[in-house]
Design a protein around this motif. Structure first.
Motif, PDB file in Angstrom:
ATOM      1  N   LEU A  25       0.838  -1.187   0.000  1.00  0.00           N
ATOM      2  CA  LEU A  25       0.000   0.000   0.000  1.00  0.00           C
ATOM      3  C   LEU A  25       0.883   1.250   0.000  1.00  0.00           C
ATOM      4  CD1 LEU A  25      -3.067   0.518   0.245  1.00  0.00           C
ATOM      5  CD2 LEU A  25      -2.749   0.662   2.700  1.00  0.00           C
ATOM      6  N   ILE A  26       0.555   2.215  -0.860  1.00  0.00           N
ATOM      7  CA  ILE A  26       1.269   3.485  -0.882  1.00  0.00           C
ATOM      8  C   ILE A  26       0.444   4.493  -0.085  1.00  0.00           C
ATOM      9  CG2 ILE A  26       2.218   5.336  -2.321  1.00  0.00           C
ATOM     10  CD1 ILE A  26       3.565   2.587  -2.720  1.00  0.00           C
ATOM     11  N   ILE A  27       1.030   5.035   0.983  1.00  0.00           N
ATOM     12  CA  ILE A  27       0.348   5.963   1.874  1.00  0.00           C
ATOM     13  C   ILE A  27       0.853   7.377   1.597  1.00  0.00           C
ATOM     14  CG2 ILE A  27      -0.044   6.601   4.286  1.00  0.00           C
ATOM     15  CD1 ILE A  27      -1.240   3.889   3.684  1.00  0.00           C
ATOM     16  N   ASN A  28      -0.084   8.329   1.477  1.00  0.00           N
ATOM     17  CA  ASN A  28       0.286   9.726   1.287  1.00  0.00           C
ATOM     18  C   ASN A  28      -0.721  10.617   2.013  1.00  0.00           C
ATOM     19  OD1 ASN A  28       1.185  12.208   0.494  1.00  0.00           O
ATOM     20  ND2 ASN A  28       0.858  11.890  -1.686  1.00  0.00           N
ATOM     21  N   PHE A  29      -0.266  11.281   3.064  1.00  0.00           N
ATOM     22  CA  PHE A  29      -1.132  12.158   3.852  1.00  0.00           C
ATOM     23  C   PHE A  29      -1.035  13.621   3.422  1.00  0.00           C
ATOM     24  CE2 PHE A  29      -0.128   8.747   7.096  1.00  0.00           C
ATOM     25  CZ  PHE A  29      -1.317   8.083   6.896  1.00  0.00           C
ATOM     26  N   HIS A  30      -0.471  13.869   2.237  1.00  0.00           N
ATOM     27  CA  HIS A  30      -0.252  15.244   1.778  1.00  0.00           C
ATOM     28  C   HIS A  30      -1.107  15.522   0.547  1.00  0.00           C
ATOM     29  CE1 HIS A  30       3.029  15.027   4.601  1.00  0.00           C
ATOM     30  NE2 HIS A  30       3.419  13.920   4.002  1.00  0.00           N
ATOM     31  N   PRO A  31      -1.892  16.571   0.529  1.00  0.00           N
ATOM     32  CA  PRO A  31      -2.072  17.516   1.627  1.00  0.00           C
ATOM     33  C   PRO A  31      -2.898  16.893   2.753  1.00  0.00           C
ATOM     34  CG  PRO A  31      -3.595  18.044  -0.139  1.00  0.00           C
ATOM     35  CD  PRO A  31      -2.723  16.909  -0.625  1.00  0.00           C
ATOM     36  N   PHE A  32      -2.683  17.363   3.960  1.00  0.00           N
ATOM     37  CA  PHE A  32      -3.408  16.872   5.125  1.00  0.00           C
ATOM     38  C   PHE A  32      -4.885  17.197   4.958  1.00  0.00           C
ATOM     39  CE2 PHE A  32      -5.208  17.010   9.362  1.00  0.00           C
ATOM     40  CZ  PHE A  32      -4.608  15.933   9.993  1.00  0.00           C
ATOM     41  N   GLN A  33      -5.720  16.239   5.314  1.00  0.00           N
ATOM     42  CA  GLN A  33      -7.161  16.403   5.152  1.00  0.00           C
ATOM     43  C   GLN A  33      -7.856  16.461   6.514  1.00  0.00           C
ATOM     44  OE1 GLN A  33      -8.796  13.459   2.509  1.00  0.00           O
ATOM     45  NE2 GLN A  33     -10.891  13.982   3.039  1.00  0.00           N
ATOM     46  N   ASN A  34      -8.532  17.576   6.793  1.00  0.00           N
ATOM     47  CA  ASN A  34      -9.400  17.646   7.966  1.00  0.00           C
ATOM     48  C   ASN A  34     -10.629  16.792   7.699  1.00  0.00           C
ATOM     49  OD1 ASN A  34      -7.727  19.475   9.292  1.00  0.00           O
ATOM     50  ND2 ASN A  34      -8.867  21.252   8.590  1.00  0.00           N
ATOM     51  N   LEU A  35     -11.231  16.271   8.763  1.00  0.00           N
ATOM     52  CA  LEU A  35     -12.429  15.445   8.646  1.00  0.00           C
ATOM     53  C   LEU A  35     -13.548  16.088   9.455  1.00  0.00           C
ATOM     54  CD1 LEU A  35     -10.756  11.949   9.231  1.00  0.00           C
ATOM     55  CD2 LEU A  35     -11.128  13.122   7.053  1.00  0.00           C
ATOM     56  N   GLU A  36     -14.782  15.939   8.967  1.00  0.00           N
ATOM     57  CA  GLU A  36     -15.925  16.529   9.663  1.00  0.00           C
ATOM     58  C   GLU A  36     -17.028  15.515   9.879  1.00  0.00           C
ATOM     59  OE1 GLU A  36     -17.610  20.391   8.704  1.00  0.00           O
ATOM     60  OE2 GLU A  36     -15.914  20.724   7.346  1.00  0.00           O
ATOM     61  N   THR A  37     -17.719  15.684  10.987  1.00  0.00           N
ATOM     62  CA  THR A  37     -18.948  14.944  11.271  1.00  0.00           C
ATOM     63  C   THR A  37     -20.015  15.997  11.580  1.00  0.00           C
ATOM     64  OG1 THR A  37     -18.689  14.783  13.679  1.00  0.00           O
ATOM     65  CG2 THR A  37     -17.548  13.117  12.346  1.00  0.00           C
ATOM     66  N   GLU A  38     -21.157  15.540  11.993  1.00  0.00           N
ATOM     67  CA  GLU A  38     -22.228  16.479  12.324  1.00  0.00           C
ATOM     68  C   GLU A  38     -21.808  17.465  13.410  1.00  0.00           C
ATOM     69  OE1 GLU A  38     -26.644  16.280  14.315  1.00  0.00           O
ATOM     70  OE2 GLU A  38     -26.021  14.589  13.066  1.00  0.00           O
ATOM     71  N   ARG A  39     -21.128  16.969  14.451  1.00  0.00           N
ATOM     72  CA  ARG A  39     -20.761  17.817  15.586  1.00  0.00           C
ATOM     73  C   ARG A  39     -19.287  18.148  15.675  1.00  0.00           C
ATOM     74  NH1 ARG A  39     -22.707  14.707  20.754  1.00  0.00           N
ATOM     75  NH2 ARG A  39     -21.673  12.991  19.675  1.00  0.00           N
ATOM     76  N   LEU A  40     -18.450  17.424  14.959  1.00  0.00           N
ATOM     77  CA  LEU A  40     -17.008  17.494  15.178  1.00  0.00           C
ATOM     78  C   LEU A  40     -16.226  17.945  13.956  1.00  0.00           C
ATOM     79  CD1 LEU A  40     -16.600  14.046  16.967  1.00  0.00           C
ATOM     80  CD2 LEU A  40     -16.916  16.283  18.058  1.00  0.00           C
ATOM     81  N   LEU A  41     -15.080  18.573  14.223  1.00  0.00           N
ATOM     82  CA  LEU A  41     -14.068  18.825  13.220  1.00  0.00           C
ATOM     83  C   LEU A  41     -12.799  18.146  13.719  1.00  0.00           C
ATOM     84  CD1 LEU A  41     -12.888  20.271  10.705  1.00  0.00           C
ATOM     85  CD2 LEU A  41     -12.297  22.161  12.240  1.00  0.00           C
ATOM     86  N   LEU A  42     -12.252  17.263  12.900  1.00  0.00           N
ATOM     87  CA  LEU A  42     -10.983  16.608  13.216  1.00  0.00           C
ATOM     88  C   LEU A  42      -9.928  17.334  12.400  1.00  0.00           C
ATOM     89  CD1 LEU A  42     -13.181  14.564  14.073  1.00  0.00           C
ATOM     90  CD2 LEU A  42     -11.571  12.764  13.482  1.00  0.00           C
ATOM     91  N   ARG A  43      -8.950  17.907  13.092  1.00  0.00           N
ATOM     92  CA  ARG A  43      -7.965  18.762  12.435  1.00  0.00           C
ATOM     93  C   ARG A  43      -6.551  18.354  12.810  1.00  0.00           C
ATOM     94  NH1 ARG A  43      -5.544  21.675  16.250  1.00  0.00           N
ATOM     95  NH2 ARG A  43      -6.710  22.476  18.033  1.00  0.00           N
TER      96      ARG A  43
END
Length: 186
Positions: free
Chosen positions: A2-20
């Protein structure tokens, strides 16, 4: 592999939350999370006692992102930049298309469903973006709250390993839960 690449970094959202992305300004919350014996009672790692140790922990998280070897997000409630927890795929086995998920939150957020909500979006990222085949979680068998969160998210118990980790003069059991992509329900 598996080739992993976290760039650009991605924020994640749910109904109540922001993961940053975490940053050095989060050191106080990291100290509250990793320095509290109650939040760390099921995690056999040293307590973070100083600002320097908190900054070292944040630097380790950042280094894993930069090197594409792990990713963690700070969990925030939308509208408030202060983190209430940390979650991520912090151990990745690219050769097996598998990652280990880990999470923790401040005591005052327990029982509000934030970790369950955050796990859902982190699983979606893992299966859809990272193209993982499976995700595992390794917990202390006495951590009933964590077990309930995992079961709610579709994980199944794979193994209970007896006294396989020595920490602070005590042998700890570990329990492995996993979720295969084919059993993942969005």
């Amino acid at each position: 592999m598996l080739i992993i690449n976290f760039h650009p970094f991605q924020n994640l959202e749910t109904e109540r939350l922001l993961l940053r992305r975490l940053n050095e300004k989060d050191f106080e919350e990291v100290m509250a999370l990793r320095g509290n014996p109650e939040t760390m009672k099921f995690i056999p790692r040293p307590l973070v006692k100083t600002k320097e140790e908190a900054l070292e922990h944040l630097a380790m998280i950042e280094e894993k992102i930069i090197n594409n070897t792990g990713i963690n997000w700070g969990i925030t409630i939308k509208g408030n930049p202060k983190i209430i927890g940390i979650i991520g795929h912090y151990k990745i086995q690219p050769e097996n298309h598998r990652a280990e998920i880990g999470y923790m939150s401040l005591l005052e957020t327990y029982g509000k469903g934030y970790i369950t909500e955050a796990i859902k979006v982190v699983l979606a990222y893992g299966f859809d973006q990272m193209k993982l085949h499976s995700v595992e979680a390794i917990i202390d068998p006495d951590n009933i709250a964590s077990e309930k969160v995992l079961l709610k998210n579709g994980f199944v118990k794979e193994a209970h390993i007896l006294e396989n980790e020595l920490w602070d003069g005590k042998y700890w059991d570990t329990v492995i839960y996993s979720l295969l992509k084919r059993n993942y329900i969005k």
